[in-house]
Design a protein around this motif. Structure first.
Motif, PDB file in Angstrom:
ATOM      1  N   GLN A  35      37.701  33.685  17.695  1.00  0.00           N
ATOM      2  CA  GLN A  35      38.363  34.105  16.465  1.00  0.00           C
ATOM      3  C   GLN A  35      39.802  33.628  16.383  1.00  0.00           C
ATOM      4  O   GLN A  35      40.459  33.825  15.369  1.00  0.00           O
ATOM      5  CB  GLN A  35      38.316  35.621  16.343  1.00  0.00           C
ATOM      6  CG  GLN A  35      36.922  36.155  16.137  1.00  0.00           C
ATOM      7  CD  GLN A  35      36.904  37.656  15.942  1.00  0.00           C
ATOM      8  OE1 GLN A  35      37.904  38.337  16.087  1.00  0.00           O
ATOM      9  NE2 GLN A  35      35.749  38.182  15.616  1.00  0.00           N
ATOM     10  N   SER A  55      42.659  32.737  13.594  1.00  0.00           N
ATOM     11  CA  SER A  55      42.216  31.575  12.808  1.00  0.00           C
ATOM     12  C   SER A  55      42.483  31.722  11.315  1.00  0.00           C
ATOM     13  O   SER A  55      42.883  30.770  10.655  1.00  0.00           O
ATOM     14  CB  SER A  55      40.717  31.335  13.023  1.00  0.00           C
ATOM     15  OG  SER A  55      40.472  30.938  14.333  1.00  0.00           O
ATOM     16  N   TYR A  56      42.269  32.908  10.791  1.00  0.00           N
ATOM     17  CA  TYR A  56      42.426  33.087   9.347  1.00  0.00           C
ATOM     18  C   TYR A  56      43.891  33.014   8.901  1.00  0.00           C
ATOM     19  O   TYR A  56      44.166  32.914   7.702  1.00  0.00           O
ATOM     20  CB  TYR A  56      41.789  34.399   8.884  1.00  0.00           C
ATOM     21  CG  TYR A  56      42.537  35.654   9.297  1.00  0.00           C
ATOM     22  CD1 TYR A  56      43.443  36.256   8.436  1.00  0.00           C
ATOM     23  CD2 TYR A  56      42.335  36.237  10.552  1.00  0.00           C
ATOM     24  CE1 TYR A  56      44.137  37.403   8.817  1.00  0.00           C
ATOM     25  CE2 TYR A  56      43.018  37.378  10.923  1.00  0.00           C
ATOM     26  CZ  TYR A  56      43.914  37.952  10.061  1.00  0.00           C
ATOM     27  OH  TYR A  56      44.598  39.083  10.434  1.00  0.00           O
ATOM     28  N   ARG A  57      44.841  33.016   9.855  1.00  0.00           N
ATOM     29  CA  ARG A  57      46.260  32.988   9.489  1.00  0.00           C
ATOM     30  C   ARG A  57      46.945  31.653   9.771  1.00  0.00           C
ATOM     31  O   ARG A  57      48.126  31.502   9.460  1.00  0.00           O
ATOM     32  CB  ARG A  57      46.999  34.095  10.236  1.00  0.00           C
ATOM     33  CG  ARG A  57      46.491  35.482   9.831  1.00  0.00           C
ATOM     34  CD  ARG A  57      47.323  36.568  10.385  1.00  0.00           C
ATOM     35  NE  ARG A  57      48.649  36.497   9.784  1.00  0.00           N
ATOM     36  CZ  ARG A  57      49.697  37.192  10.207  1.00  0.00           C
ATOM     37  NH1 ARG A  57      49.570  38.015  11.218  1.00  0.00           N
ATOM     38  NH2 ARG A  57      50.859  37.075   9.625  1.00  0.00           N
TER      39      ARG A  57
END
Length: 77
Positions: A35, A55-57
């Motif tokens: 992640q 990962s999303y940031r």
């Protein structure tokens, strides 16, 4: 192509997410199998910072990289 050290806690690197250069600094973010993404920052071709980041940031790093470099250089003696 520059690759990060395989010994990092985010898991094996699966793909380059982005690479961006500004004022002698280069940031590269790599997706991993976990992640987290792995981020390498070089200054004048030498390692400067290496860290894992959610990962999303990571796209926040890409969007604000020029601001981060400018702030660092202004604060440096």
């Amino acid at each position: 192509m520059h690759r990060p050290s395989p010994a990092h806690p985010g898991g094996p690197v699966s793909a380059l997410a982005f690479e961006k250069s500004y004022r002698g600094f280069t940031v590269r973010a790599f997706y991993t199998d976990g992640q987290s993404a792995h981020v390498d920052i070089d200054r004048a071709g030498q390692p400067f910072r290496t860290f894992d980041y959610p990962s999303y940031r990571i796209w926040n790093i890409a969007a604000h990289f020029t601001d981060m470099v400018d702030e660092f250089l202004e604060a440096a003696p």
